[in-house]
Design a protein around this motif. Structure first.
Motif, PDB file in Angstrom:
ATOM      1  N   GLN A   9       0.838  -1.188   0.000  1.00 36.52           N
ATOM      2  CA  GLN A   9       0.000   0.000   0.000  1.00 36.52           C
ATOM      3  C   GLN A   9       0.881   1.250   0.000  1.00 36.52           C
ATOM      4  O   GLN A   9       0.625   2.206  -0.722  1.00 36.52           O
ATOM      5  CB  GLN A   9      -0.911   0.035   1.233  1.00 36.52           C
ATOM      6  N   PHE A  10       1.894   1.226   0.835  1.00 33.68           N
ATOM      7  CA  PHE A  10       2.816   2.366   0.882  1.00 33.68           C
ATOM      8  C   PHE A  10       3.586   2.479  -0.417  1.00 33.68           C
ATOM      9  O   PHE A  10       3.739   3.560  -0.970  1.00 33.68           O
ATOM     10  CB  PHE A  10       3.805   2.205   2.040  1.00 33.68           C
ATOM     11  N   GLU A  12       2.822   1.533  -3.414  1.00 31.15           N
ATOM     12  CA  GLU A  12       1.985   2.041  -4.504  1.00 31.15           C
ATOM     13  C   GLU A  12       1.921   3.567  -4.486  1.00 31.15           C
ATOM     14  O   GLU A  12       2.151   4.222  -5.496  1.00 31.15           O
ATOM     15  CB  GLU A  12       0.542   1.509  -4.366  1.00 31.15           C
ATOM     16  N   THR A  13       1.613   4.089  -3.318  1.00 37.79           N
ATOM     17  CA  THR A  13       1.457   5.538  -3.204  1.00 37.79           C
ATOM     18  C   THR A  13       2.781   6.256  -3.409  1.00 37.79           C
ATOM     19  O   THR A  13       2.862   7.222  -4.170  1.00 37.79           O
ATOM     20  CB  THR A  13       0.901   5.911  -1.825  1.00 37.79           C
ATOM     21  N   TYR A  84      -8.818  12.368 -10.782  1.00 35.49           N
ATOM     22  CA  TYR A  84      -8.144  11.357  -9.967  1.00 35.49           C
ATOM     23  C   TYR A  84      -6.923  11.950  -9.270  1.00 35.49           C
ATOM     24  O   TYR A  84      -6.670  11.681  -8.085  1.00 35.49           O
ATOM     25  CB  TYR A  84      -7.725  10.185 -10.847  1.00 35.49           C
ATOM     26  N   ILE A  91      -2.834  14.252   0.713  1.00 33.78           N
ATOM     27  CA  ILE A  91      -1.507  13.725   0.992  1.00 33.78           C
ATOM     28  C   ILE A  91      -0.458  14.806   0.814  1.00 33.78           C
ATOM     29  O   ILE A  91       0.390  15.025   1.669  1.00 33.78           O
ATOM     30  CB  ILE A  91      -1.192  12.524   0.076  1.00 33.78           C
TER      31      ILE A  91
ATOM     32  N   HIS B  96      -1.431   4.976   3.138  1.00 24.98           N
ATOM     33  CA  HIS B  96      -1.950   3.613   3.174  1.00 24.98           C
ATOM     34  C   HIS B  96      -3.295   3.514   2.451  1.00 24.98           C
ATOM     35  O   HIS B  96      -3.509   2.639   1.608  1.00 24.98           O
ATOM     36  CB  HIS B  96      -2.095   3.193   4.639  1.00 24.98           C
ATOM     37  N   TRP B  98      -4.680   5.654   0.288  1.00 26.05           N
ATOM     38  CA  TRP B  98      -4.604   5.980  -1.126  1.00 26.05           C
ATOM     39  C   TRP B  98      -4.047   4.788  -1.906  1.00 26.05           C
ATOM     40  O   TRP B  98      -4.517   4.464  -2.995  1.00 26.05           O
ATOM     41  CB  TRP B  98      -3.722   7.206  -1.342  1.00 26.05           C
ATOM     42  N   GLY B  99      -3.055   4.153  -1.319  1.00 26.71           N
ATOM     43  CA  GLY B  99      -2.467   2.979  -1.959  1.00 26.71           C
ATOM     44  C   GLY B  99      -3.484   1.878  -2.189  1.00 26.71           C
ATOM     45  O   GLY B  99      -3.519   1.249  -3.257  1.00 26.71           O
ATOM     46  N   ALA B 100      -4.320   1.664  -1.204  1.00 28.25           N
ATOM     47  CA  ALA B 100      -5.360   0.640  -1.333  1.00 28.25           C
ATOM     48  C   ALA B 100      -6.342   1.006  -2.442  1.00 28.25           C
ATOM     49  O   ALA B 100      -6.683   0.178  -3.291  1.00 28.25           O
ATOM     50  CB  ALA B 100      -6.089   0.483  -0.002  1.00 28.25           C
ATOM     51  N   ALA B 101      -6.766   2.260  -2.447  1.00 25.53           N
ATOM     52  CA  ALA B 101      -7.703   2.724  -3.466  1.00 25.53           C
ATOM     53  C   ALA B 101      -7.077   2.650  -4.851  1.00 25.53           C
ATOM     54  O   ALA B 101      -7.726   2.269  -5.832  1.00 25.53           O
ATOM     55  CB  ALA B 101      -8.142   4.155  -3.157  1.00 25.53           C
ATOM     56  N   HIS B 102      -5.821   3.001  -4.914  1.00 24.18           N
ATOM     57  CA  HIS B 102      -5.108   3.001  -6.188  1.00 24.18           C
ATOM     58  C   HIS B 102      -5.006   1.587  -6.758  1.00 24.18           C
ATOM     59  O   HIS B 102      -5.223   1.368  -7.945  1.00 24.18           O
ATOM     60  CB  HIS B 102      -3.716   3.588  -5.980  1.00 24.18           C
ATOM     61  N   ALA B 103      -4.682   0.647  -5.885  1.00 24.09           N
ATOM     62  CA  ALA B 103      -4.563  -0.749  -6.313  1.00 24.09           C
ATOM     63  C   ALA B 103      -5.897  -1.234  -6.866  1.00 24.09           C
ATOM     64  O   ALA B 103      -5.953  -1.899  -7.905  1.00 24.09           O
ATOM     65  CB  ALA B 103      -4.115  -1.615  -5.145  1.00 24.09           C
ATOM     66  N   ARG B 105      -8.276   0.608  -8.151  1.00 23.70           N
ATOM     67  CA  ARG B 105      -8.503   1.286  -9.423  1.00 23.70           C
ATOM     68  C   ARG B 105      -7.731   0.614 -10.560  1.00 23.70           C
ATOM     69  O   ARG B 105      -8.262   0.408 -11.653  1.00 23.70           O
ATOM     70  CB  ARG B 105      -8.053   2.740  -9.280  1.00 23.70           C
ATOM     71  N   LYS B 106      -6.490   0.284 -10.261  1.00 20.35           N
ATOM     72  CA  LYS B 106      -5.656  -0.382 -11.259  1.00 20.35           C
ATOM     73  C   LYS B 106      -6.296  -1.697 -11.695  1.00 20.35           C
ATOM     74  O   LYS B 106      -6.283  -2.065 -12.868  1.00 20.35           O
ATOM     75  CB  LYS B 106      -4.274  -0.665 -10.666  1.00 20.35           C
ATOM     76  N   LYS B 109      -9.256  -1.096 -13.932  1.00 23.87           N
ATOM     77  CA  LYS B 109      -8.787  -0.661 -15.251  1.00 23.87           C
ATOM     78  C   LYS B 109      -8.323  -1.864 -16.073  1.00 23.87           C
ATOM     79  O   LYS B 109      -8.627  -1.982 -17.258  1.00 23.87           O
ATOM     80  CB  LYS B 109      -7.633   0.321 -15.042  1.00 23.87           C
TER      81      LYS B 109
END
Lengths: 119, 119
Positions: A9-10, A12-13, A84, A91, B96, B98-103, B105-106, B109
DNA sequence: CCGAATCCTTTAGGATACTG
DNA sequence: CAGTATCCTAAAGGATTCGG
């Protein structure tokens, strides 16, 4: 089905926002106004064309930044934040504020040291 | 007297938390329980002694982490988060999430791409 | 004006071996 | 148990040159 580990998670961000001047590029575009390539260049002291291009491509790839080409001579390209990308706002603000507080704290500590050194 | 440039605010904060497993180390210690060197080692898959030591020294240097040595044989050293270190909590949580949300979303997609590829 | 291509330097991270 | 000390590789960042 494996749960995504906390570590990722970290990662990725941070992969998205880390880079010597990537946060600042995002921050500038978060102001709302689209910016042209050379405008960004002027706003980012001493950045090379290569690095600015690289950062922008990466941000475009992740759909944080939108790139619009106006087909004209001379060429004109505008970069703007995506919806997005705006989700990074909190952040960036948090990082910004902590950095300011941290710098202040460092300064105080330095002054204290200078104080006690003369005791 | 020069105002601290915006750029530096980000750099200060990111210097503190960036590193392949630095965020996770902070995150683990933010749980509250002090951890011993080898406990951290076990909790951080495949980290080398060298890198763990380096990260901990850096965090100690910035007073994010407190190091306590118990003078006994065999040696015992405990690492814990400082009050100051706790101020990073919001940032870590934000990263943390944002990373979860991003994953997520990916993933969506990717599924969409697989969908449209068969059109 | 907005890049791409090439080459070079510095740093982060890791593998491995040794120690009080 | 909790580290240091060496050595090595890959990646990030940068300087410079060229092009539509």
């Amino acid at each position: 089905m494996q749960k995504t580990p906390v570590q990722c998670q970290f990662a990725e961000t941070l992969d998205t926002i880390v880079g010597k001047r990537k946060p600042q590029i995002i921050y500038l575009l978060l102001q709302g106004e689209p910016l042209r390539f050379n405008e960004l260049r002027r706003l980012l002291p001493n950045i090379t064309q290569r690095m600015l291009t690289l950062y922008l491509r990466e941000l475009e790839e992740e759909e944080i930044v939108k790139r619009v080409v106006y087909p004209q001579i001379p060429p004109k390209v505008e970069y703007s934040i995506t919806e997005y990308g705006k989700s990074l706002s909190q952040i960036l603000e948090a990082l910004h504020q902590w950095g300011a507080a941290h710098a202040e704290r460092k300064q105080l500590k330095k002054e204290n040291n200078e104080q006690t050194e003369t005791d």
